[in-house]
Design a protein around this motif. Structure first.
Motif, PDB file in Angstrom:
ATOM      1  N   ASP A  36       0.819  -1.213   0.000  1.00  0.00           N
ATOM      2  CA  ASP A  36       0.000   0.000   0.000  1.00  0.00           C
ATOM      3  C   ASP A  36       0.857   1.268   0.000  1.00  0.00           C
ATOM      4  OD1 ASP A  36       0.870  -0.598   2.563  1.00  0.00           O
ATOM      5  OD2 ASP A  36      -0.907   0.252   3.535  1.00  0.00           O
ATOM      6  N   ILE A  37       2.017   1.216   0.645  1.00  0.00           N
ATOM      7  CA  ILE A  37       2.924   2.368   0.620  1.00  0.00           C
ATOM      8  C   ILE A  37       3.553   2.494  -0.757  1.00  0.00           C
ATOM      9  CG2 ILE A  37       5.062   3.328   1.558  1.00  0.00           C
ATOM     10  CD1 ILE A  37       4.314   2.084   4.225  1.00  0.00           C
ATOM     11  N   LYS A  38       3.980   1.375  -1.318  1.00  0.00           N
ATOM     12  CA  LYS A  38       4.603   1.416  -2.643  1.00  0.00           C
ATOM     13  C   LYS A  38       3.637   1.895  -3.713  1.00  0.00           C
ATOM     14  CE  LYS A  38       6.182  -2.765  -2.892  1.00  0.00           C
ATOM     15  NZ  LYS A  38       6.897  -3.978  -3.320  1.00  0.00           N
ATOM     16  N   ALA A  39       2.357   1.553  -3.578  1.00  0.00           N
ATOM     17  CA  ALA A  39       1.371   1.964  -4.570  1.00  0.00           C
ATOM     18  C   ALA A  39       1.169   3.476  -4.570  1.00  0.00           C
ATOM     19  CB  ALA A  39       0.046   1.265  -4.314  1.00  0.00           C
ATOM     20  N   SER A  40       1.357   4.102  -3.410  1.00  0.00           N
ATOM     21  CA  SER A  40       1.135   5.538  -3.331  1.00  0.00           C
ATOM     22  C   SER A  40       2.379   6.363  -3.673  1.00  0.00           C
ATOM     23  CB  SER A  40       0.627   5.917  -1.938  1.00  0.00           C
ATOM     24  OG  SER A  40       1.602   5.623  -0.978  1.00  0.00           O
ATOM     25  N   LEU A  41       3.557   5.733  -3.725  1.00  0.00           N
ATOM     26  CA  LEU A  41       4.795   6.455  -4.020  1.00  0.00           C
ATOM     27  C   LEU A  41       5.499   5.871  -5.241  1.00  0.00           C
ATOM     28  CD1 LEU A  41       6.319   6.576  -0.427  1.00  0.00           C
ATOM     29  CD2 LEU A  41       5.165   8.428  -1.615  1.00  0.00           C
ATOM     30  N   PRO A  42       5.969   6.715  -6.148  1.00  0.00           N
ATOM     31  CA  PRO A  42       6.779   6.195  -7.256  1.00  0.00           C
ATOM     32  C   PRO A  42       8.154   5.751  -6.752  1.00  0.00           C
ATOM     33  CG  PRO A  42       6.464   8.563  -7.455  1.00  0.00           C
ATOM     34  CD  PRO A  42       5.680   8.118  -6.269  1.00  0.00           C
ATOM     35  N   PRO A  43       8.839   4.869  -7.452  1.00  0.00           N
ATOM     36  CA  PRO A  43      10.118   4.320  -6.973  1.00  0.00           C
ATOM     37  C   PRO A  43      11.218   5.351  -6.736  1.00  0.00           C
ATOM     38  CG  PRO A  43       9.305   3.037  -8.811  1.00  0.00           C
ATOM     39  CD  PRO A  43       8.409   4.218  -8.680  1.00  0.00           C
ATOM     40  N   TYR A  44      11.245   6.432  -7.495  1.00  0.00           N
ATOM     41  CA  TYR A  44      12.325   7.408  -7.331  1.00  0.00           C
ATOM     42  C   TYR A  44      12.179   8.241  -6.051  1.00  0.00           C
ATOM     43  CZ  TYR A  44       8.878  10.623  -9.261  1.00  0.00           C
ATOM     44  OH  TYR A  44       7.739  11.329  -9.494  1.00  0.00           O
ATOM     45  N   VAL A  45      11.055   8.141  -5.385  1.00  0.00           N
ATOM     46  CA  VAL A  45      10.807   8.937  -4.180  1.00  0.00           C
ATOM     47  C   VAL A  45      11.739   8.525  -3.044  1.00  0.00           C
ATOM     48  CG1 VAL A  45       9.092   9.409  -2.382  1.00  0.00           C
ATOM     49  CG2 VAL A  45       8.441   9.498  -4.771  1.00  0.00           C
TER      50      VAL A  45
END
Length: 85
Positions: A36-45
Motif C-alpha cells: 500500500d505504501i509502494k502503490a502511493s509512491l513512485p520508486p524514485y521517491v
C-alpha cells in the motif's frame, strides 16, 4: 547536543552513500516495503526522501548554530556593558 547532531548527520550521509554505491540494496529495501505504501509512491521517491531529510538536517543544524551565535554575541555585549558601568 552538537556531537549527537554531528553523529546523526554523519550516519545519515553514510546510509545515503551506501545506497548510492549499492543501488540493488535500495531496490531490495523498496521490495520489502508494504504494497500500500509502494502503490502511493513512485520508486524514485525513496532516494529523494533520503536527500531531502539530509538537507533538512543540515539546514536545521545551521539555523540552530546561528541562534546560538546570536545568544553568545548578546552575552558578550551584556558583559561589555556591565564592565563599562
Amino acid at each position: 547536543m552538537k556531537r549527537i547532531n554531528t553523529w546523526l548527520i554523519s550516519t545519515w550521509a553514510a546510509i545515503i552513500g551506501y545506497f548510492q554505491f549499492f543501488p540493488q540494496d535500495l531496490n531490495n529495501l523498496w521490495q520489502a516495503m508494504p504494497d500500500d505504501i509502494k502503490a502511493s509512491l513512485p520508486p524514485y521517491v525513496a532516494k529523494g526522501v533520503a536527500f531531502a531529510l539530509f538537507c533538512a538536517m543540515l539546514i536545521g543544524r545551521s539555523v540552530n548554530t546561528h541562534k546560538e551565535k546570536k545568544v553568545l554575541e548578546q552575552k558578550v555585549e551584556d558583559t561589555k556593558d556591565d564592565a563599562a558601568a
